[in-house]
Design an enzyme around this catalytic site. Structure first.
Site, short mmCIF file in Angstrom:
data_model
loop_
_atom_site.label_atom_id
_atom_site.label_comp_id
_atom_site.label_asym_id
_atom_site.label_seq_id
_atom_site.Cartn_x
_atom_site.Cartn_y
_atom_site.Cartn_z
N GLU A 215 83.89 69.06 -6.96
CA GLU A 215 83.97 69.01 -8.40
C GLU A 215 85.37 68.33 -8.81
OE1 GLU A 215 81.91 70.44 -10.32
OE2 GLU A 215 81.02 71.82 -9.53
N ASP A 360 70.89 68.70 -4.63
CA ASP A 360 70.51 67.65 -5.68
C ASP A 360 71.29 66.58 -5.58
OD1 ASP A 360 72.92 69.09 -6.14
OD2 ASP A 360 72.61 69.40 -8.33
N GLU A 464 68.74 79.00 -16.02
CA GLU A 464 69.34 78.36 -14.76
C GLU A 464 68.25 78.34 -13.77
OE1 GLU A 464 71.94 76.88 -14.70
OE2 GLU A 464 72.77 76.85 -12.83
N GLU A 483 71.13 67.82 -17.37
CA GLU A 483 70.09 67.19 -16.44
C GLU A 483 68.55 66.65 -17.15
OE1 GLU A 483 72.00 69.72 -15.41
OE2 GLU A 483 72.90 68.85 -13.72
#
Ligand code: DMJ
EC number: 3.2.1.-
Length: 646
Positions: A215, A360, A464, A483
């Site tokens: 992050e 991902d 989600e 996304e």
């Protein structure tokens, strides 16, 4: 007689259910969605034509893709056969549906007038400004804005186990840092300059904060590097974004942060980094040895840029070592990776393989690293991973835009056996069509994107997790994720089909309607009842608003300046140029990369790159032949099957 009564009963039950849903949740449009969206196979097959061959029970996504060995031999990815895009195809395509190309055109490619486009661009800019100004007024210098109670939020010091917060919030004005390049892309030079100065003057990484390496890298390091490149770009494509007396401060800050993250790469037997570090003290003594693949394996873009800007191989070297270590642990049989691994033993703790959470950006960065740095090993890994994904994760019919059977879907499987492990997909996976666009697989991208858009249309957001077997959300929150917008933007750049502008408008309007609150935009706690949580994640400004704005801003320098741009996984813009393809340490380590055995290794020039040319965000002038009517209409058929009327 009895089975007829059963069928009739089921019919009535279905109608009753729809009626109730319609009354309770106002899901009128989703009835259309449900009828078009071919998830209800059980029902369709009960009443289907008698001459249709018997189908297995339930959607074919439940069926394995074929015996492992056979699947592994199958060439992938699949492509539509030559000729399927021509008008001759329509006889076949239209069978039973009664719609001609004109109908699809009318429905999905309807003009999107320039005034409406400008209106939507301004709406997207207004969305960013409202969130940003409120953050600055009520939250700065804290990390995030609580948009409902109009306050700031920092790390949860009272509860170190609150990873949802503490992994991301490092007490370093996260939202301001993450938003820098969006200000530039929107052409706001005065605010960009002000924000950069604020970051230089007030942000420090000398903090007792334990953050997730991933992050901190994608949100903070990536943003600092992106803004540094914007400031120092001799062409200044976004207007005057120079900073008076700028002395590479953002690059120094990026360096400082990266050095603080380096302890994560020490004392690990595999080379795969620890998931978290304390910015002052390094890896905490009680640190977890387990990390997710995406977290450990998607650091190469930012670390590589830093290394190449500084001429110091350390950062790229550790990030690349982590990618290679993960890659070497893939299954011999399927070529797939799991989602959680032990960094000391190399054992897979989570054997689930999919495209969403945990994996991902690992795939994304294999391709994006190649685009940026031109290292062929990255492309080889990406291509092999893409083949395994096609062979084991992709279910449904062979070609996206022809043939019978369920439309394609990417499921979650066991990395070793390829067997289905659950029946949900997550909202993070919606980035994948955008990656497919970059890889040149636009046909398949269109289908998967349409699937996600269908879900968005149903709820005005993406849950989600969505259970495709139950056709219902499994996990109900929506934290303003980017996304789907990201894929919509990339698909629009690739196809120039106005359908994607309609999708963007729809997304913008539902964000306005369901998430706007007194001081910003709030996470949806429940996509059905639309209750909210008091949190606006930094990626809302750095990604969601940016992609929406760019979708409608046709004239933006990103599209028109002549510079090729790529987006990091956090949406930070980086120009793709020769400078990043030079690794000055190559002479120091001749056998490491780039000069194996004295032979020079293939290193494409940026303008030779096919991936770039087939992509959309790199300022390519569209090839008009690709957007001729028949091809567009084939797209429309796929979309029509998924989403129903706009
Ligand atoms: C962002 O931080 C990045 O896009 C990341 O790659 C995935 N998660 C969030 C957005 O959902």
């Amino acid at each position: 007689m009895q089975w007829r009564a059963l069928v009739l009963g089921l019919l009535l039950l279905r109608l009753g259910l729809h009626g109730a849903l319609w009354l309770v949740f106002g899901l009128g449009p989703s009835m259309g969605f449900y009828q078009r969206f071919p998830l209800g196979f059980g029902f369709q097959r009960l009443t289907g034509p008698a001459d249709r061959p018997a189908a297995p029970l339930g959607p074919s996504w439940l069926q394995p893709p074929g015996p492992g060995a056979e699947a592994a031999r199958r060439p992938a990815p699949r492509r539509p056969r030559p000729g399927v895009c021509g008008p001759a195809h329509w006889g076949y395509v239209l069978g039973g549906r009664g719609r001609g190309p004109d109908e699809y055109e009318r429905r999905y490619s309807g003009a999107f007038p320039p005034q409406l486009r400008a209106q939507m661009r301004d709406l997207a800019r207004g969305m960013f400004v409202f969130g940003y100004d409120n953050y600055m007024a009520h939250a700065f210098p804290q990390d995030e804005l609580n948009p409902i109670d109009c306050r700031g939020r920092g790390p949860d010091r009272g509860d170190p186990s609150n990873l949802n917060i503490n992994d991301v919030l490092g007490n370093y004005s996260l939202t301001l840092v993450d938003a820098l390049d969006t200000l530039a892309i929107m052409g706001n030079s005065s605010e960009f300059q002000k924000a950069v100065k604020l970051v230089i003057d007030t942000v420090s990484f000398d903090k007792d904060s334990t953050v997730q390496v991933f992050e901190a890298t994608i949100r903070v390091l990536g943003s600092l590097l992106s803004a540094h490149r914007i400031i120092t770009d001799s062409k200044q494509p976004f207007g005057d974004m120079t900073i008076k007396d700028y002395d590479n401060e953002l690059l120094h800050m990026a360096h400082d942060l990266a050095v603080r993250l380096l302890p994560a790469f020490e004392n690990t037997r595999t080379g795969i980094p620890y998931p978290r570090v304390n910015l002052k003290t390094g890896v905490p003594p009680d640190s977890n040895n387990e990390t997710c693949t995406a977290g450990a394996g998607s650091l190469l873009v930012e670390f590589g840029i830093l290394s190449r800007l500084l001429g110091d191989s350390t950062f790229e070297w550790v990030a690349r070592r982590a990618v290679k270590a993960l890659w070497s642990l893939r299954s011999n049989g399927t070529g797939l990776l799991g989602n959680v691994v032990n960094i000391q033993t190399g054992h897979w703790v989570g054997k689930q393989s999919g495209l969403g959470a945990g994996l991902d950006s690992f795939y994304e960065y294999l391709l994006k690293s190649y685009i940026l740095f031109g290292e062929k090993e990255d492309l080889d890994m990406f291509n092999a991973a893409y083949r395994s994904i096609q062979n084991y994760l992709r279910r449904g019919r062979e070609a996206c835009n022809e043939g019978e059977g369920d439309p394609p879907l990417y499921v979650n499987v066991d990395m070793f056996s390829g067997r289905l492990v659950n029946t949900w997909i997550d909202s993070l996976q919606a980035f994948f069509p955008g990656l497919q666009v970059l890889a040149g697989d636009v046909e398949d991208a269109i289908c998967l994107h349409a699937f996600y858009y269908a879900i968005w249309k149903r709820y005005g957001a993406l849950p989600e997790r969505y259970n495709w077997q139950l056709q219902a959300p499994d996990v109900l929150f929506y934290p303003l994720r980017p996304e789907l917008v990201e894929s919509t933007y990339l698909l629009y750049q690739a196809t120039k089909n106005p359908f994607y502008l309609h999708v963007g408008m729809d997304i913008l309007q539902s964000l306005e309607k369901y998430t706007k609150v007194k001081c910003g935009y709030a996470t949806l706690h429940h996509v059905i009842d639309k209750s909210k949580e008091d949190r606006m994640e930094s990626f809302f400004l750095s990604e969601t608003c940016k992609y929406l704005y760019l979708l409608f801003d046709e004239e933006n320098p990103v599209h028109k300046s002549g510079t090729r741009f790529m987006f990091t996984t956090e949406g930070h813009i980086v120009s793709v140029d020769e400078h990043l393809r030079e690794s000055p340490w190559k002479e120091l380590f001749p056998n490491e990369r780039g000069n194996e055995g004295g032979k020079s290794v293939h290193r494409p020039k940026s303008h030779d790159l096919k991936v770039i040319n087939s992509s959309s965000n790199c300022n390519r002038v569209p090839d008009e032949r690709r957007f001729s009517l028949p091809l567009k209409s084939v797209y429309m058929r796929q979309i029509d099957q998924m989403v129903g009327l706009i």
